[in-house]
Design an enzyme around this catalytic site. Sequence first.
Site, PDB file in Angstrom:
ATOM      1  N   HIS A   1       0.713 -26.503 -13.278  1.00 38.66           N
ATOM      2  CA  HIS A   1       1.198 -27.869 -13.010  1.00 38.66           C
ATOM      3  C   HIS A   1       1.578 -28.529 -14.339  1.00 38.66           C
ATOM      4  CE1 HIS A   1       1.203 -32.084 -11.914  1.00 38.66           C
ATOM      5  NE2 HIS A   1       1.384 -31.691 -10.669  1.00 38.66           N
TER       6      HIS A   1
ATOM      7  N   GLU B   1       0.999 -31.329 -15.514  1.00 37.23           N
ATOM      8  CA  GLU B   1      -0.102 -32.054 -16.177  1.00 37.23           C
ATOM      9  C   GLU B   1      -1.015 -31.075 -16.924  1.00 37.23           C
ATOM     10  OE1 GLU B   1      -1.350 -34.212 -12.685  1.00 37.23           O
ATOM     11  OE2 GLU B   1       0.543 -35.308 -12.755  1.00 37.23           O
TER      12      GLU B   1
ATOM     13  N   GLU C   1       8.956 -28.757  -9.602  1.00 39.42           N
ATOM     14  CA  GLU C   1       8.546 -30.150  -9.790  1.00 39.42           C
ATOM     15  C   GLU C   1       9.152 -30.698 -11.079  1.00 39.42           C
ATOM     16  OE1 GLU C   1       4.689 -31.153  -7.633  1.00 39.42           O
ATOM     17  OE2 GLU C   1       4.093 -30.206  -9.483  1.00 39.42           O
TER      18      GLU C   1
ATOM     19  N   ASN D   1      -1.760 -32.560  -3.370  1.00 36.06           N
ATOM     20  CA  ASN D   1      -2.474 -32.359  -4.642  1.00 36.06           C
ATOM     21  C   ASN D   1      -3.214 -33.663  -4.958  1.00 36.06           C
ATOM     22  OD1 ASN D   1      -3.289 -31.927  -7.253  1.00 36.06           O
ATOM     23  ND2 ASN D   1      -1.214 -31.792  -8.120  1.00 36.06           N
TER      24      ASN D   1
ATOM     25  N   LYS E   1      -5.252 -34.261  -7.271  1.00 33.14           N
ATOM     26  CA  LYS E   1      -5.496 -34.472  -8.710  1.00 33.14           C
ATOM     27  C   LYS E   1      -6.947 -34.941  -8.914  1.00 33.14           C
ATOM     28  CE  LYS E   1      -0.589 -35.136  -9.260  1.00 33.14           C
ATOM     29  NZ  LYS E   1       0.510 -35.716  -9.991  1.00 33.14           N
TER      30      LYS E   1
ATOM     31  N   SER F   1       7.300 -37.346  -6.559  1.00 31.94           N
ATOM     32  CA  SER F   1       7.570 -38.590  -5.825  1.00 31.94           C
ATOM     33  C   SER F   1       8.108 -38.369  -4.414  1.00 31.94           C
ATOM     34  CB  SER F   1       8.491 -39.508  -6.629  1.00 31.94           C
ATOM     35  OG  SER F   1       7.853 -39.880  -7.843  1.00 31.94           O
TER      36      SER F   1
ATOM     37  N   GLY G   1       5.053 -38.705 -10.207  1.00 32.29           N
ATOM     38  CA  GLY G   1       4.314 -39.962 -10.332  1.00 32.29           C
ATOM     39  C   GLY G   1       5.161 -41.113 -10.853  1.00 32.29           C
TER      40      GLY G   1
HETATM   41  P1  PGA Z   1       3.674 -37.148  -7.139  1.00 36.09           P
HETATM   42  O1  PGA Z   1       3.003 -35.831  -7.751  1.00 36.09           O
HETATM   43  O2  PGA Z   1       3.972 -36.842  -5.684  1.00 36.09           O
HETATM   44  O3  PGA Z   1       2.642 -38.219  -7.291  1.00 36.09           O
HETATM   45  O4  PGA Z   1       4.917 -37.406  -7.913  1.00 36.09           O
HETATM   46  C1  PGA Z   1       3.439 -34.550  -7.394  1.00 36.09           C
HETATM   47  C2  PGA Z   1       2.637 -33.510  -8.134  1.00 36.09           C
HETATM   48  O5  PGA Z   1       2.257 -33.764  -9.279  1.00 36.09           O
HETATM   49  O6  PGA Z   1       2.363 -32.418  -7.615  1.00 36.09           O
END
Ligand code: PGA
Length: 255
Positions: free
Chosen positions: A100, A102, A172, A10, A12, A218, A178
């Site tokens: 997601h 976010e 997730e 992803n 982003k 992560s 993140g």
């Molecule tokens: P990350 O994000 O691997 O940077 O923690 C995962 C995601 O948001 O899908």
Amino acid sequence: MIRKKIVAGNWKMNNTVDEAVYLLSSIESLLEEENIPENLHVVIAPPFIHLKMLTDLVQNAEYMHIAAQNCHHEDKGAYTGEISAGMIQSTGAKYVILGHSERRLYFYETNDLIKLKVISCLKNDLTPIFCCGEVLAERESEKHFETIKNQLVEGLFHLESEDILQAVIAYEPVWAIGTGKTASPQQAQEMHAYIRALIAQFYDEDVASQISILYGGSCNPSNAAELFSQKDVDGGLIGGASLKSADFVHIVKSI
Ligand code: PGA
């Protein structure tokens, strides 16, 4: 049917046109020599503007697919700035990440809205990657199972069996996205097994055994192999580590 394994990057809101071409090409060339198992899909989710370009670029690598990071739930109309599932499908993309954290947090997406997006994706032959996850306070107060159940029941379990079989679920935990804090392999397995049991309860064992459940949060080259070795973890949704070709390919090879 053998369950699909998926490693999805992803991106982003990252990468200009040139950067996107460079990153994708370098992922492709690093994977070229690898023996990719038949049931593995490597998925890249770039920003919308790169969808068409990247689907053209992956045409010769059968195991590679392109995903959008979101879609609007209506087919078309006066929704300035939005992109429909039909438009995504016309680029050759095969997957759409939905719900997601976010999107839920910064764009106020609710389970009801995500449910409409799921319907629109399926109508357009796109595979939704349905994200669910609890925030830290919910885990600390032991409400994490309840949160996941609500998100799934309200956003996904409205589907009939034959339709839910087209979907992929990504667990997730929001506190792991993140942050560098990963769920332990045991925590991931526990939740994945719970999600699979829920599917069996709302549908049946056969449906539950066929749906891929990815872990995200992560995930990196040093923890991927152990996470992926868990019985109910069928791959990963990778954010930060998908922006470096060597790290992403290392994670793909950990499956
Ligand atoms: P990350 O994000 O691997 O940077 O923690 C995962 C995601 O948001 O899908």
